[in-house]
Design an enzyme around this catalytic site. Structure first.
Site, PDB file in Angstrom:
ATOM      1  N   SER A 110       0.715  -1.121   0.009  1.00 55.22           N
ATOM      2  CA  SER A 110       0.020   0.051   0.059  1.00 55.22           C
ATOM      3  C   SER A 110       0.838   1.268  -0.046  1.00 55.22           C
ATOM      4  CB  SER A 110      -0.806  -0.393   1.163  1.00 55.22           C
ATOM      5  OG  SER A 110      -1.840   0.859   1.222  1.00 55.22           O
TER       6      SER A 110
ATOM      7  N   ASP B 193      -8.606  -5.757  -5.498  1.00 52.42           N
ATOM      8  CA  ASP B 193      -8.313  -4.520  -4.695  1.00 52.42           C
ATOM      9  C   ASP B 193      -8.960  -3.204  -5.682  1.00 52.42           C
ATOM     10  OD1 ASP B 193      -5.215  -2.644  -3.835  1.00 52.42           O
ATOM     11  OD2 ASP B 193      -7.451  -2.573  -3.148  1.00 52.42           O
TER      12      ASP B 193
ATOM     13  N   HIS C 165      -6.781  -5.919  -1.469  1.00 53.25           N
ATOM     14  CA  HIS C 165      -5.394  -5.366  -1.017  1.00 53.25           C
ATOM     15  C   HIS C 165      -4.560  -5.820   0.014  1.00 53.25           C
ATOM     16  CE1 HIS C 165      -3.845  -1.099  -0.860  1.00 53.25           C
ATOM     17  NE2 HIS C 165      -3.965  -1.241   0.375  1.00 53.25           N
TER      18      HIS C 165
END
Lengths: 229, 476
Positions: free
Chosen positions: B204, B388, B448
């Site tokens: 991320s 994601d 994610h």
């Protein structure tokens, strides 16, 4: 028709041999002999020990491997104690709800019926057009008494099969299979043992648990060696 | 110059109305609870390093007995800036298998301000926290084959802290500098690992931290006596190049059915305006637009995304909300016996709010130049969860296709490869595109927080990459 009417030796007023259950009172006896658990165990028992006049059963796994013991599944379903007049009728039965329901009862509620991995699949008619199944790295089967990979003991082959078909075993098997691909050769018990090896390089000793390791570090021997280093 | 910079920062801080989260908000949000009982004392290892008492410091950092904490591991604080008393917290797990030779892998969480304790307890550390605050073993921990180093980064994240507002990072140079100091000290405490292969990984927003620290290591290795044996980097759902990702949001969200045509047009217009600001280096204005559209941090109102979809989860488009068990670790880390075991004492476990404020202007900036340099020189893995939203796989590819690096042409011509773990598998694990030592991976069935969604696939992926096993199915 109660089973107790037929086999007096197996089901006495004070003891049920099939379930290895002591029956102390009449109410307990009645409750036990009418329970579903007893019924499913009796059904399993008769599959392994055929009765006179009934459909001959086969063992879950043939010990001598002889084909002569194999019952013709197109003539008789031992689980449901049904005879068939033709292969079409037999196949219809095996695909039907009644047979599936009995399988489910036999396996118990905790194990949902898996059509692709049922432990009693030898009872099904042979599917001649099925390709041979490649051994899966998620299986890695051990004995019917103990799985070294998962440190699990089994009371009977059915229990073993449930374990080997379960998620936990498949995950452990997948991990070992992946680690082998990385050039790591471990026996089944060794991977678990990794967690329990605590070595103090200063004192050149191995401890068997994290608690012992911590106790060692605080001990006088280690403190002395540490000072000298 | 310094005075002018601080004017900007002060003005920036004054503009902040009330508490808010980072770019990837509620996932990393946490409230540290007041501990009861003895939490022990925080352990600062830097004085032991400076006094030459390496062995003593190392033994003190051994994580103490706690039910379920059955692997040997080390934890403590490293001072990375004495002027501001900035300290980074680390927790290190030597690999279970052949720790002497196993690669050392640094893990950095996103946020900004997300604690790497999330990666440890929710993604790929050896333990999972259960609802009744006990630990169980993870099925596929990365610590099996890799020596994992979890650092709460930057300063002010999780257990890491600073006593001076000047200690907070305002850009990636600050982040990299503090991390570099921590790593040098780490390898002084654990010198037996300094020659092992070293990898920097993260997820991320760490898509910025990873190239930043890797690039700094790359720059300093030739001129420093102590060298870090950097072999490569791995970035999961990385927010390395916001501009490319932002430009694709509207179309992506429309194609997966979350926005209708009218909403797509609105999104497109807003994103276009956001990119205009980025190009003019109006960082704050750009951030503000993105915040209102998707994140909902700065404003107290829900984001536009949440309003039109009814969902707050943008990490996995099969879910509307984030799984409850992803927050268990926060409560676990408030237990006094745990704090004593990992040597943090009564230090606050920060939720990242302050860190995010100071990095506000960094949010929409790109680290593409650093990433390019790393791609030209090291092994690189860029992986995405197929499901994601916030860093969608297709948008990452959009960014990669626009990069100009040594392997650009080869990458663009590379065939996509279908990846199965074992030959006998009926399930496809994901898709691979490879150019030399560069690997782009999209994993099916994951979002994610990829190792949480697909633990076996993530475990296989990281081992194939680091150990160089290639992507052909294994014969089981």
């Amino acid at each position: 028709m109660k089973s107790s009417d037929i086999d007096q030796d197996l089901f006495t007023d004070s003891y049920c041999k099939v379930c290895s259950a002591q029956l102390i009172s009449e109410s307990q006896r009645v409750a036990h002999y009418e329970s579903r658990k007893h019924a499913s165990k009796v059904r399993l028992y008769y599959m392994l020990h055929p009765r006179d006049g009934g459909c001959p059963a086969k063992r879950l796994r043939s010990e001598n491997g002889s084909d002569a013991d194999m019952v013709d599944k197109n003539k008789c379903c031992t689980l449901c104690n049904m005879s068939f007049t033709s292969a079409v009728v037999a196949d219809s039965h095996y695909q039907g709800k009644i047979h599936a329901k009995r399988l489910k009862l036999l396996l118990g509620e905790k194990t949902p019926l898996k059509t692709t991995a049922t432990p009693l699949s030898p009872l099904k008619p042979p599917r001649m057009d099925t390709a041979p199944v490649v051994a899966s790295p998620y299986q890695r089967r051990d004995s019917d008494r103990y799985c070294g990979l998962c440190a699990a003991w089994f009371n009977n082959p059915l229990m073993a099969q449930q374990h080997y078909d379960g998620k936990k075993h498949k995950k452990n098997a997948a991990r070992v299979a992946l680690l082998e691909q990385l050039g790591t050769t471990l026996d089944m018990g060794e991977l678990r043992g990794l967690r329990r090896n605590y070595r103090c390089t200063i004192c050149s000793v191995s401890l068997n648990s994290i608690e012992q390791y911590h106790a060692h570090l605080k001990g006088s021997k280690h403190q002395t060696n540490l000072k000298n280093k | 110059m310094v005075g002018a910079m601080w004017k900007v920062i002060v003005s920036l801080v004054l503009l902040m109305p009330g508490p808010c989260d980072g770019l990837f908000r509620s996932l990393y949000r946490s409230v540290s609870m007041p501990p009861k009982g003895d939490s022990g004392q925080p352990l600062f290892l830097t004085p032991y390093i400076e006094a030459g008492k390496i062995q003593k410091g190392r033994e003190l950092s051994l994580v103490g007995p706690f039910p379920g904490l059955n692997m040997k591991s080390y934890a403590g604080f490293l001072t990375v800036n004495k002027t501001y008393n900035s300290n980074l917290f680390f927790w290190f797990f030597p690999a279970q298998i052949q720790p002497e030779d196993a690669p050392v892998v640094l893990w950095l969480q996103g946020g900004p301000g997300g604690s790497s304790m999330f990666g440890l307890f929710v993604e790929h550390g050896p333990y999972v926290v259960t609802s009744n605050m006990t630990l169980r073993d993870r099925d596929f921990p990365w610590t099996t084959t890799l020596s994992m180093l979890y650092i709460d980064n930057p300063v002010g994240t999780g257990f890491s802290f600073t006593d001076d507002t000047h200690g907070y990072a305002v850009n990636e140079d600050d982040v990299a500098r503090d991390l570099y100091s921590a790593l040098i000290q780490f390898f002084q405490i654990f010198p037996e690992y300094k020659n092992n292969d070293f990898y920097v990984t993260g997820e991320s927003y760490a898509g910025k931290y990873v190239p930043a620290i890797a690039h700094l290591i790359h720059s300093l290795n030739p001129v420093r006596e102590v060298k870090i044996n950097l072999n490569g980097i791995a970035i999961g759902d990385g927010y390395s190049d916001p501009e490319s990702i932002i430009g694709g949001y509207a179309e992506f969200l429309y194609q997966i059915g979350l926005l209708d045509e009218k909403q797509k047009k609105y999104f497109q217009k807003q994103c276009h305006e956001c990119i205009e600001h980025i190009r003019k280096q109006n960082w704050f204005e750009a951030f503000e637009i993105l915040d209102k559209l998707l994140d909902g941090d700065l404003t107290s109102d829900p984001s536009y995304f949440q309003n039109v979809t009814g969902c707050s989860n943008y990490y996995n488009f099969l879910r509307c909300t984030e799984p409850e068990d992803q927050l268990y670790y926060v409560k676990f880390l408030s237990l006094p016996e745990v704090r004593q075991a990992i040597h943090v004492g009564n230090q606050t476990f920060n939720d990242g709010t302050i860190v995010e404020k100071y990095l506000r202007e960094d949010t929409v900036q790109s680290v593409k130049p650093w990433l390019t340099e790393i791609m030209n020189n090291y092994k690189v893995l860029i992986y995405n969860g197929q499901l994601d939203i916030i860093v969608a796989a297709a948008l990452t590819e959009r960014s990669l296709m626009g990069m100009d690096w040594k392997g650009s042409q080869e990458y663009k011509k590379a065939e996509k490869k279908v990846w199965k773990i074992f030959k006998s598998d009926s399930e496809v694990a994901g898709y691979i595109r490879q150019a030399g030592d560069f690997h782009q991976v999209i994993i099916r069935g994951g979002g994610h927080i990829l190792p949480y969604d697909q633990p076996l696939r993530a475990f296989d992926m990281i081992n194939r990459f680091i150990y160089g096993k290639g992507w052909d199915p294994y014969v089981g």
